[in-house]
Design an enzyme around this catalytic site. Structure first.
Site, mmCIF file in Angstrom:
data_model
loop_
_atom_site.group_PDB
_atom_site.id
_atom_site.type_symbol
_atom_site.label_atom_id
_atom_site.label_comp_id
_atom_site.label_asym_id
_atom_site.label_seq_id
_atom_site.Cartn_x
_atom_site.Cartn_y
_atom_site.Cartn_z
ATOM 1 N N ASP A 109 0.756 -1.173 0.011
ATOM 2 C CA ASP A 109 0.082 -0.039 -0.253
ATOM 3 C C ASP A 109 1.096 1.071 -0.021
ATOM 4 O O ASP A 109 1.559 1.571 0.996
ATOM 5 C CB ASP A 109 -0.701 0.314 0.904
ATOM 6 C CG ASP A 109 -1.958 0.976 1.188
ATOM 7 O OD1 ASP A 109 -1.938 1.868 0.244
ATOM 8 O OD2 ASP A 109 -3.017 0.944 1.670
ATOM 9 N N HIS A 149 -3.788 0.808 -2.900
ATOM 10 C CA HIS A 149 -4.488 1.692 -1.321
ATOM 11 C C HIS A 149 -6.025 0.995 -1.930
ATOM 12 O O HIS A 149 -6.185 1.127 -3.045
ATOM 13 C CB HIS A 149 -3.963 2.900 -1.919
ATOM 14 C CG HIS A 149 -4.305 3.666 -0.504
ATOM 15 N ND1 HIS A 149 -4.531 2.912 0.608
ATOM 16 C CD2 HIS A 149 -6.063 4.169 -0.219
ATOM 17 C CE1 HIS A 149 -5.802 3.930 1.504
ATOM 18 N NE2 HIS A 149 -6.088 4.359 0.376
#
Length: 435
Positions: A343, A374
């Protein structure tokens, strides 16, 4: 017609495409999905689209065993090899431009708060129901969708709502004060981790649908609000289960570490555009010039909530009352946190994942994959996001577990001849379920 905000976001994306393409050509865009400390922890049970195995990290319990069985047997989480998950920054570009298909029909409801402020509840409805009105009977599952902290309702969040609608949920989006077209009637917005307004919305939903299971899911930085609410409310949250997609666990560290500009600038412009509509009203509370001149989300957060004219406070004191996990030990509702090791917004797992919380609390479950970006978790085929399917499967598994536990613990009903049927007691979570 494309909004000015959309044009700005598109221009920012196009401006960076050349640099990103060069970095992709040079092999610098792939983000390593390092497991770090959690590599040998948790239960590996899903192989997903060239992302390596997923791991479920949690405290052993009957509920954890049920989740492993349910998610491990779910066909929607299985996939073959695919290269797209290896480039989370390109996934972020796609999310900026992604629109839901088809466009959802939304029925907005304004909820007045005790201080005369307003929040908006956007109900996603099927087109035929919007034309003919709601049918008879109440829903079984009401799913509260919480956008990111900037109030940006992304195409991914709408897609999750549409998928939930198809599967029998009643999805409703929570919009904070002044966000997403919700009128700002007081010179006050909602701080990062202040769950007061969310509590009022949940109370209203419970009163409107008293027989339904009330569920909640948050996206990205919006998880700070949901996690703060669960910790502060404890066993009085009125929720049966919750989920967080790519959550931000440590708010202050997240703001101070900085974010990828492709993520930060569109959200910053989105916030400024919304706040500029209320510049006159906000002028009595904050320095509007400083606010609209902010060059980062941290500067804007400080201008809004720390450098106020009536009650100024320090950055440190602000986070004492707004950290998402400040009362995590008091949470008493199961929470699935879907995270990716690569992420680019949350940051490296070693400093951004509270692993000890998942080891010690029977209510927190970490589903961690190597590659998902993400709020991306891309997959081939319809839906495009296996994370959405995982969350909906999780809620389904929760409902099955609750029904089984209630049947097992319910005493035999005495026979009644005539008269009304005996109503079952209102459900509340019991700690024995997580032992």
């Amino acid at each position: 017609m494309v909004s000015p905000e959309g044009l700005v976001a598109t221009a920012a994306v196009l401006a960076g495409l050349g640099l990103l393409a060069w970095r992709l050509w040079a092999g610098r865009l792939e983000v390593a999905g390092d497991w770090g400390e959690e590599e040998d922890e948790g239960i590996p049970f899903i192989a997903e689209d060239s992302s390596g195995r997923c791991r479920l990290l949690c405290k052993p319990s009957a509920l954890a065993q049920h989740l492993v069985r349910s998610l491990g047997q779910s066909a929607v989480l299985q996939g073959g090899r695919w290269l797209w998950p290896r480039w989370p920054r390109l996934q972020m570009l796609q999310q900026l431009l992604q629109l839901p298909e088809p466009e959802p029909v939304v029925a907005r409801e304004l909820l007045q708060l005790p201080d005369s402020g307003l929040v908006a509840l956007d109900w996603l409805v099927e087109p035929r129901r919007a034309r003919s009105g709601s049918g008879g009977g109440g829903p079984s599952w009401v799913l509260l969708l919480i956008p990111n902290a900037a109030g940006k309702v992304t195409g991914g969040l709408l897609q999750l709502g549409l998928r939930a609608l198809e599967r029998g949920f009643v999805p409703v989006i929570f919009n904070r004060r002044g966000h997403n077209g919700c009128p700002l009637t007081t010179p006050r917005l909602q701080p990062f981790g202040d769950p007061g307004d969310l509590r009022e919305a949940v109370t209203y939903l419970r009163c409107r649908h008293p027989a339904a299971l009330l569920l909640a899911v948050s996206e990205g930085s919006g998880s700070g609000l949901l996690l703060a609410y669960l910790g502060e409310s404890g066993s009085s949250s009125r929720l049966a289960a919750a989920a967080c997609i790519s959550p931000v666990f440590r708010g202050r560290d997240w703001f101070e570490a900085g974010m990828p500009w492709l993520y930060e600038w569109p959200l910053l412009l989105h916030l400024k555009r919304g706040l500029s509509r209320y510049a006159g009203s906000l002028a009595e509370a904050v320095d509007v010039d400083r606010l609209l001149g902010s060059r980062s989300l941290r500067e804007l957060e400080e201008a809004l909530f720390c450098q106020t004219k009536s009650h100024p406070t320090s950055w440190e004191a602000y986070w004492e009352h707004n950290e998402p996990l400040r009362d995590a030990d008091e949470a008493a509702v199961p929470v699935l946190c879907l995270c990716s090791a690569d992420d680019p917004v949350r940051g490296p797992p070693a400093r951004s994942l509270p692993l000890e919380l998942f080891r010690s609390s029977p209510y927190f479950f970490l589903l961690l994959t190597r590659r998902g970006g993400h709020c991306g978790f891309p997959r081939r085929g319809p839906g495009r996001c296996w994370g959405h399917e995982a969350v909906l499967e999780y809620f389904k598994a929760m409902a099955e577990f609750l029904r089984a536990e209630e049947r097992r613990k319910r005493p035999p009903r005495p026979r009644r001849w005539g008269g009304p049927a005996v109503e079952p007691p209102v459900f509340t979570w019991q700690r024995s379920y997580t032992r």
